[in-house]
Design a protein around this motif. Structure first.
Motif, PDB file in Angstrom:
ATOM      1  N   VAL A 253       1.281  -1.493  -0.026  1.00  0.00           N
ATOM      2  CA  VAL A 253      -0.058   0.184   0.223  1.00  0.00           C
ATOM      3  C   VAL A 253       0.941   1.312   0.066  1.00  0.00           C
ATOM      4  O   VAL A 253      -0.077   2.381  -0.795  1.00  0.00           O
ATOM      5  CB  VAL A 253      -1.082   0.582   0.940  1.00  0.00           C
ATOM      6  CG1 VAL A 253      -1.505   1.332   1.443  1.00  0.00           C
ATOM      7  CG2 VAL A 253      -1.812  -1.531   1.361  1.00  0.00           C
ATOM      8  N   CYS A 254       1.186   1.594   0.885  1.00  0.00           N
ATOM      9  CA  CYS A 254       2.973   2.898   1.321  1.00  0.00           C
ATOM     10  C   CYS A 254       4.573   2.364   0.823  1.00  0.00           C
ATOM     11  O   CYS A 254       4.454   1.690   2.610  1.00  0.00           O
ATOM     12  CB  CYS A 254       2.687   2.923   2.065  1.00  0.00           C
ATOM     13  SG  CYS A 254       2.910   4.977   2.166  1.00  0.00           S
ATOM     14  N   PRO A 255       4.435   1.584  -0.054  1.00  0.00           N
ATOM     15  CA  PRO A 255       6.502   1.296   0.062  1.00  0.00           C
ATOM     16  C   PRO A 255       7.031   2.331   0.869  1.00  0.00           C
ATOM     17  O   PRO A 255       8.250   2.406   1.546  1.00  0.00           O
ATOM     18  CB  PRO A 255       7.000   1.283  -0.344  1.00  0.00           C
ATOM     19  CG  PRO A 255       5.790   1.642  -2.041  1.00  0.00           C
ATOM     20  CD  PRO A 255       4.660   1.713  -1.290  1.00  0.00           C
ATOM     21  N   CYS A 256       6.912   3.566   0.997  1.00  0.00           N
ATOM     22  CA  CYS A 256       8.379   4.615   1.967  1.00  0.00           C
ATOM     23  C   CYS A 256       7.825   4.326   2.727  1.00  0.00           C
ATOM     24  O   CYS A 256       8.996   4.324   3.404  1.00  0.00           O
ATOM     25  CB  CYS A 256       7.260   6.035   1.297  1.00  0.00           C
ATOM     26  SG  CYS A 256       5.571   5.833   1.586  1.00  0.00           S
ATOM     27  N   ILE A 257       6.640   4.297   3.964  1.00  0.00           N
ATOM     28  CA  ILE A 257       6.461   3.546   5.153  1.00  0.00           C
ATOM     29  C   ILE A 257       8.215   2.631   5.690  1.00  0.00           C
ATOM     30  O   ILE A 257       8.825   2.713   6.108  1.00  0.00           O
ATOM     31  CB  ILE A 257       5.279   3.243   6.067  1.00  0.00           C
ATOM     32  CG1 ILE A 257       4.804   4.338   5.360  1.00  0.00           C
ATOM     33  CG2 ILE A 257       5.782   2.720   7.144  1.00  0.00           C
ATOM     34  CD1 ILE A 257       3.027   3.832   6.111  1.00  0.00           C
ATOM     35  N   THR A 258       7.831   0.672   4.502  1.00  0.00           N
ATOM     36  CA  THR A 258       8.613   0.067   4.354  1.00  0.00           C
ATOM     37  C   THR A 258      10.447   0.943   4.742  1.00  0.00           C
ATOM     38  O   THR A 258      11.034   0.484   5.375  1.00  0.00           O
ATOM     39  CB  THR A 258       8.584  -1.344   4.010  1.00  0.00           C
ATOM     40  OG1 THR A 258       7.282  -1.366   3.998  1.00  0.00           O
ATOM     41  CG2 THR A 258       9.032  -2.098   4.685  1.00  0.00           C
ATOM     42  N   PHE A 259      10.212   1.645   3.306  1.00  0.00           N
ATOM     43  CA  PHE A 259      11.550   1.937   2.863  1.00  0.00           C
ATOM     44  C   PHE A 259      12.135   2.809   4.472  1.00  0.00           C
ATOM     45  O   PHE A 259      13.168   2.937   4.590  1.00  0.00           O
ATOM     46  CB  PHE A 259      11.742   2.688   1.967  1.00  0.00           C
ATOM     47  CG  PHE A 259      13.465   2.790   1.104  1.00  0.00           C
ATOM     48  CD1 PHE A 259      13.718   2.579   1.117  1.00  0.00           C
ATOM     49  CD2 PHE A 259      12.896   4.896   1.961  1.00  0.00           C
ATOM     50  CE1 PHE A 259      14.882   3.200   0.565  1.00  0.00           C
ATOM     51  CE2 PHE A 259      14.517   5.451   1.521  1.00  0.00           C
ATOM     52  CZ  PHE A 259      15.352   4.561   0.810  1.00  0.00           C
ATOM     53  N   GLY A 260      11.510   3.880   4.954  1.00  0.00           N
ATOM     54  CA  GLY A 260      11.820   4.345   5.890  1.00  0.00           C
ATOM     55  C   GLY A 260      12.725   3.962   6.770  1.00  0.00           C
ATOM     56  O   GLY A 260      13.783   4.210   7.810  1.00  0.00           O
ATOM     57  N   GLN A 261      11.815   2.893   7.192  1.00  0.00           N
ATOM     58  CA  GLN A 261      11.927   1.537   8.407  1.00  0.00           C
ATOM     59  C   GLN A 261      13.258   1.386   7.872  1.00  0.00           C
ATOM     60  O   GLN A 261      14.537   0.799   9.071  1.00  0.00           O
ATOM     61  CB  GLN A 261      11.239   1.023   8.868  1.00  0.00           C
ATOM     62  CG  GLN A 261      10.158   1.823   9.072  1.00  0.00           C
ATOM     63  CD  GLN A 261       8.467   0.342   9.684  1.00  0.00           C
ATOM     64  OE1 GLN A 261       8.747  -0.475   9.111  1.00  0.00           O
ATOM     65  NE2 GLN A 261       7.544   1.045  10.471  1.00  0.00           N
TER      66      GLN A 261
ATOM     67  N   GLY B 137      11.908   8.488   4.066  1.00  0.00           N
ATOM     68  CA  GLY B 137      10.572   7.793   3.335  1.00  0.00           C
ATOM     69  C   GLY B 137       9.555   8.730   2.592  1.00  0.00           C
ATOM     70  O   GLY B 137       8.807   8.856   1.266  1.00  0.00           O
ATOM     71  N   ALA B 138      10.077  10.068   3.189  1.00  0.00           N
ATOM     72  CA  ALA B 138       9.303  10.956   2.366  1.00  0.00           C
ATOM     73  C   ALA B 138      10.322  11.075   0.404  1.00  0.00           C
ATOM     74  O   ALA B 138       9.285  11.856  -0.461  1.00  0.00           O
ATOM     75  CB  ALA B 138       9.666  12.518   2.672  1.00  0.00           C
ATOM     76  N   LEU B 139      11.101  11.109   0.731  1.00  0.00           N
ATOM     77  CA  LEU B 139      11.842  11.366  -0.550  1.00  0.00           C
ATOM     78  C   LEU B 139      12.060   9.821  -1.142  1.00  0.00           C
ATOM     79  O   LEU B 139      12.161  10.573  -2.721  1.00  0.00           O
ATOM     80  CB  LEU B 139      14.213  11.038  -0.116  1.00  0.00           C
ATOM     81  CG  LEU B 139      14.672  11.412  -1.028  1.00  0.00           C
ATOM     82  CD1 LEU B 139      14.751  12.336  -2.458  1.00  0.00           C
ATOM     83  CD2 LEU B 139      16.284  11.328  -0.491  1.00  0.00           C
TER      84      LEU B 139
END
Length: 180
Positions: free
Chosen positions: A67-75, A91-93
């Protein structure tokens, strides 16, 4: 004069021909960038704790990543960067790159390489950038599971994980599948 077939073709069949021992220049089996020999075990890499396509070993993370890969990537990036960049900033980047180019995998593949270097993980099943370009969600899920397996609580960030370790509170390794 009578000669046997063996004598006629002996010189072509390799019989009787002995060039002597072959001399090879010495080369260590493994060498560092400086040319110094390195012990084979020093170059060995460990396998990943779970496979690339084992996303459903952690269904909650699989859903978040889809759903939102930026969350997982940020972590992942906060842990791999050892807290130098926040989960929100990374995650924002990632989200901006996803929205503008559609190829955040070119950014995230560098974190996979960095993580492999930190934990001596093998580059499998292929080159890091190819894994991220063609299997981005699976790659992020695998990296997330690997960090959990290594004792990180992905929801609390780098600083809280370090505080836990300094107090002696450690997470048991994350093991996929049923335990009974």
């Amino acid at each position: 004069m009578y000669t046997s077939a063996h004598q006629d073709y002996g010189k072509f069949s390799g019989e009787g021909y002995n060039p002597g021992p072959m001399k090879q220049p010495y080369a260590p089996p493994y060498a560092s960038a400086a040319g110094m020999p390195v012990h084979p075990s020093a170059t060995a890499t460990a396998p990943w704790s779970t496979g690339l396509c084992h996303c459903f070993d952690d269904p909650a993370n699989c859903l978040v990543t889809c759903v939102c890969p930026c969350i997982t990537f940020g972590q992942i990036s906060e842990i791999v960067n050892k807290g130098t960049t926040s989960c929100a900033a990374s995650g924002a980047l990632y989200g901006v790159l996803l929205g503008l180019t559609g190829l955040p995998s070119l950014y995230s593949c560098f974190y996979r390489s960095r993580m492999r270097g930190q934990y001596d993980l093998e580059e499998a099943p292929c080159v890091d950038c190819l894994v991220h370009v063609f299997c981005e969600p699976c790659a992020l899920c695998q990296e997330y599971r690997e960090l959990r397996y290594r004792g990180f609580d992905m929801g609390i960030g780098w600083q809280a994980n370090m505080e836990r370790q300094s107090r002696g509170v450690t997470m048991p390794p994350f093991h996929a599948g049923m335990t009974r």
